[in-house]
Design a protein around this motif. Structure first.
Motif, PDB file in Angstrom:
ATOM      1  N   LEU A   1     -64.831  -1.011  55.869  1.00 39.27           N
ATOM      2  CA  LEU A   1     -64.227  -2.149  55.563  1.00 39.27           C
ATOM      3  C   LEU A   1     -65.314  -3.467  55.913  1.00 39.27           C
ATOM      4  CD1 LEU A   1     -60.467  -1.462  56.300  1.00 39.27           C
ATOM      5  CD2 LEU A   1     -61.496  -1.734  54.095  1.00 39.27           C
ATOM      6  N   VAL A   2     -65.492  -3.468  57.174  1.00 39.72           N
ATOM      7  CA  VAL A   2     -66.304  -4.546  57.939  1.00 39.72           C
ATOM      8  C   VAL A   2     -67.499  -4.362  57.403  1.00 39.72           C
ATOM      9  CG1 VAL A   2     -66.735  -5.287  60.207  1.00 39.72           C
ATOM     10  CG2 VAL A   2     -64.538  -4.414  60.006  1.00 39.72           C
TER      11      VAL A   2
ATOM     12  N   HIS B   1     -69.096  -3.394  54.856  1.00 32.82           N
ATOM     13  CA  HIS B   1     -69.398  -3.866  53.305  1.00 32.82           C
ATOM     14  C   HIS B   1     -69.226  -5.476  53.426  1.00 32.82           C
ATOM     15  CE1 HIS B   1     -70.397  -0.625  50.717  1.00 32.82           C
ATOM     16  NE2 HIS B   1     -69.013   0.079  50.918  1.00 32.82           N
ATOM     17  N   PHE B   2     -67.818  -6.090  53.967  1.00 35.55           N
ATOM     18  CA  PHE B   2     -67.665  -7.226  54.144  1.00 35.55           C
ATOM     19  C   PHE B   2     -68.804  -8.015  54.874  1.00 35.55           C
ATOM     20  CE2 PHE B   2     -65.470 -11.088  55.868  1.00 35.55           C
ATOM     21  CZ  PHE B   2     -65.219 -11.692  54.747  1.00 35.55           C
TER      22      PHE B   2
ATOM     23  N   VAL C   1     -71.076 -11.196  53.152  1.00 35.03           N
ATOM     24  CA  VAL C   1     -71.003 -12.432  53.692  1.00 35.03           C
ATOM     25  C   VAL C   1     -72.508 -12.830  54.007  1.00 35.03           C
ATOM     26  CG1 VAL C   1     -70.405 -13.751  55.708  1.00 35.03           C
ATOM     27  CG2 VAL C   1     -68.938 -12.351  54.600  1.00 35.03           C
TER      28      VAL C   1
ATOM     29  N   THR D   1     -74.871  -3.162  49.215  1.00 32.14           N
ATOM     30  CA  THR D   1     -73.998  -4.204  48.667  1.00 32.14           C
ATOM     31  C   THR D   1     -74.846  -5.543  49.161  1.00 32.14           C
ATOM     32  OG1 THR D   1     -71.983  -3.046  49.271  1.00 32.14           O
ATOM     33  CG2 THR D   1     -71.933  -5.382  49.466  1.00 32.14           C
TER      34      THR D   1
ATOM     35  N   LEU E   1     -66.496 -11.832  48.074  1.00 29.94           N
ATOM     36  CA  LEU E   1     -65.896 -11.289  49.050  1.00 29.94           C
ATOM     37  C   LEU E   1     -64.581 -10.835  48.806  1.00 29.94           C
ATOM     38  CD1 LEU E   1     -66.937 -14.236  51.575  1.00 29.94           C
ATOM     39  CD2 LEU E   1     -68.335 -12.223  50.833  1.00 29.94           C
TER      40      LEU E   1
ATOM     41  N   ILE F   1     -64.997  -7.394  47.205  1.00 34.45           N
ATOM     42  CA  ILE F   1     -65.509  -6.433  48.245  1.00 34.45           C
ATOM     43  C   ILE F   1     -64.460  -5.752  48.931  1.00 34.45           C
ATOM     44  CG2 ILE F   1     -66.748  -5.981  50.264  1.00 34.45           C
ATOM     45  CD1 ILE F   1     -68.562  -5.658  47.969  1.00 34.45           C
ATOM     46  N   LEU F   2     -63.630  -6.796  49.350  1.00 35.79           N
ATOM     47  CA  LEU F   2     -62.355  -6.349  50.109  1.00 35.79           C
ATOM     48  C   LEU F   2     -61.259  -5.459  49.392  1.00 35.79           C
ATOM     49  CD1 LEU F   2     -61.517  -9.660  52.104  1.00 35.79           C
ATOM     50  CD2 LEU F   2     -62.284  -7.652  53.146  1.00 35.79           C
TER      51      LEU F   2
ATOM     52  N   SER G   1     -63.146  -1.852  49.027  1.00 30.94           N
ATOM     53  CA  SER G   1     -63.116  -1.116  50.013  1.00 30.94           C
ATOM     54  C   SER G   1     -61.961  -0.804  50.381  1.00 30.94           C
ATOM     55  CB  SER G   1     -63.488  -2.029  51.279  1.00 30.94           C
ATOM     56  OG  SER G   1     -64.766  -2.309  51.160  1.00 30.94           O
TER      57      SER G   1
END
Length: 256
Positions: free
Chosen positions: A102-103, A105-106, A110, A159, A177, A180-181, A184
């Motif tokens: 999760l983190v 990819h995010f 960003v 990504t 964003l 992506i969230l 994931s």
């Protein structure tokens, strides 16, 4: 004082407070529970089913829902093909755990969007000539941030690269964003479903469990905190060979 090591018992896993029918699908297993690993053919089968269903769900969401089509969202980001290898196959790897997925990819998305926005201030002709720099810089920055936050997820590097050099992805801007969230989250949910039928996923949610440490008493040389060598004197004055006394591993702790 007891001559036996006193183990330090780690705090109880918060997932253990949930009903079994919930905690099981979140990857929790009681410390007393033991199950033999599934046969190889079962592992192959669930890896196939998980990857097929997870990637199909992503393409169904972004390729069939009108809102995402109108926004120009690609049916799937190629980096999630690499995430499928980790999250449905190498499920015990620290790189495949939810925090990294999760983190990682995010953070990568960003950092890439920020760098693209910065370079977009240049004239279009200059941006085109520096596109190679945008892609390299976005990926490099994402890697360093993932290292610093302990959320390294190798597919997330792709990504960042896609968000910088792929025109279809780059034009999404900040809208990338939530995409992506959601992507994931879909991978994570399908991984929790299929990986917990005969296997266990995740191994941990936030951080790996720290094994309990038993502190040796003074009679066993517990006073030597540095794990140095001590000579044990037996009754009658005889001396044994020197042994190294260090930190003794206690019972295995629960995962967080």
């Amino acid at each position: 004082m007891s001559p036996f090591p006193t183990p330090h018992i780690p705090p109880r896993n918060i997932l253990s407070r949930l009903p079994v029918w919930i905690s099981h699908w979140l990857g929790y297993r009681p410390p007393s529970a033991f199950s033999s690993p599934p046969p190889s053919y079962a592992t192959y089968l669930w890896s196939f089913i998980g990857a097929f269903c997870g990637l199909s769900a992503l393409q169904a969401i972004f390729g069939q829902i009108g809102h995402f089509i109108d926004k120009g969202v690609p049916p799937i980001l190629a980096s999630y093909g690499a995430s499928a290898v980790l999250c449905y196959c190498a499920i015990e790897s620290p790189l495949a755990q939810p925090r990294a997925l999760l983190v990682g990819h995010f953070i990568s998305a960003v950092s890439a969007v920020c760098i693209v926005k910065l370079f977009s201030l240049l004239p279009p002709s200059n941006f085109a000539s520096l596109e190679w720099l945008v892609g390299s810089l976005s990926t490099a920055v994402a890697i360093v941030i993932m290292q610093a936050t302990k959320t390294t997820h190798p597919p997330a590097g792709a990504t960042a690269l896609l968000a910088a050099v792929d025109k279809d992805v780059r034009t999404l801007g900040w809208y990338l964003l939530p995409v992506i969230l959601l992507s994931s989250a879909v991978v994570l949910v399908t991984a929790l479903l299929f990986n917990n039928i005969q296997r266990r996923y995740p191994v941990f949610w936030l951080e790996p469990a720290i094994p309990a440490v038993a502190e040796a008493s003074e009679e066993l040389g517990g006073g030597d905190r540095d794990g140095g060598e001590k000579e044990v004197v037996r009754k009658g004055g005889s001396r044994s060979s020197s042994v190294t006394l260090g930190r003794a591993a206690g019972p295995r702790g629960e995962d967080v």
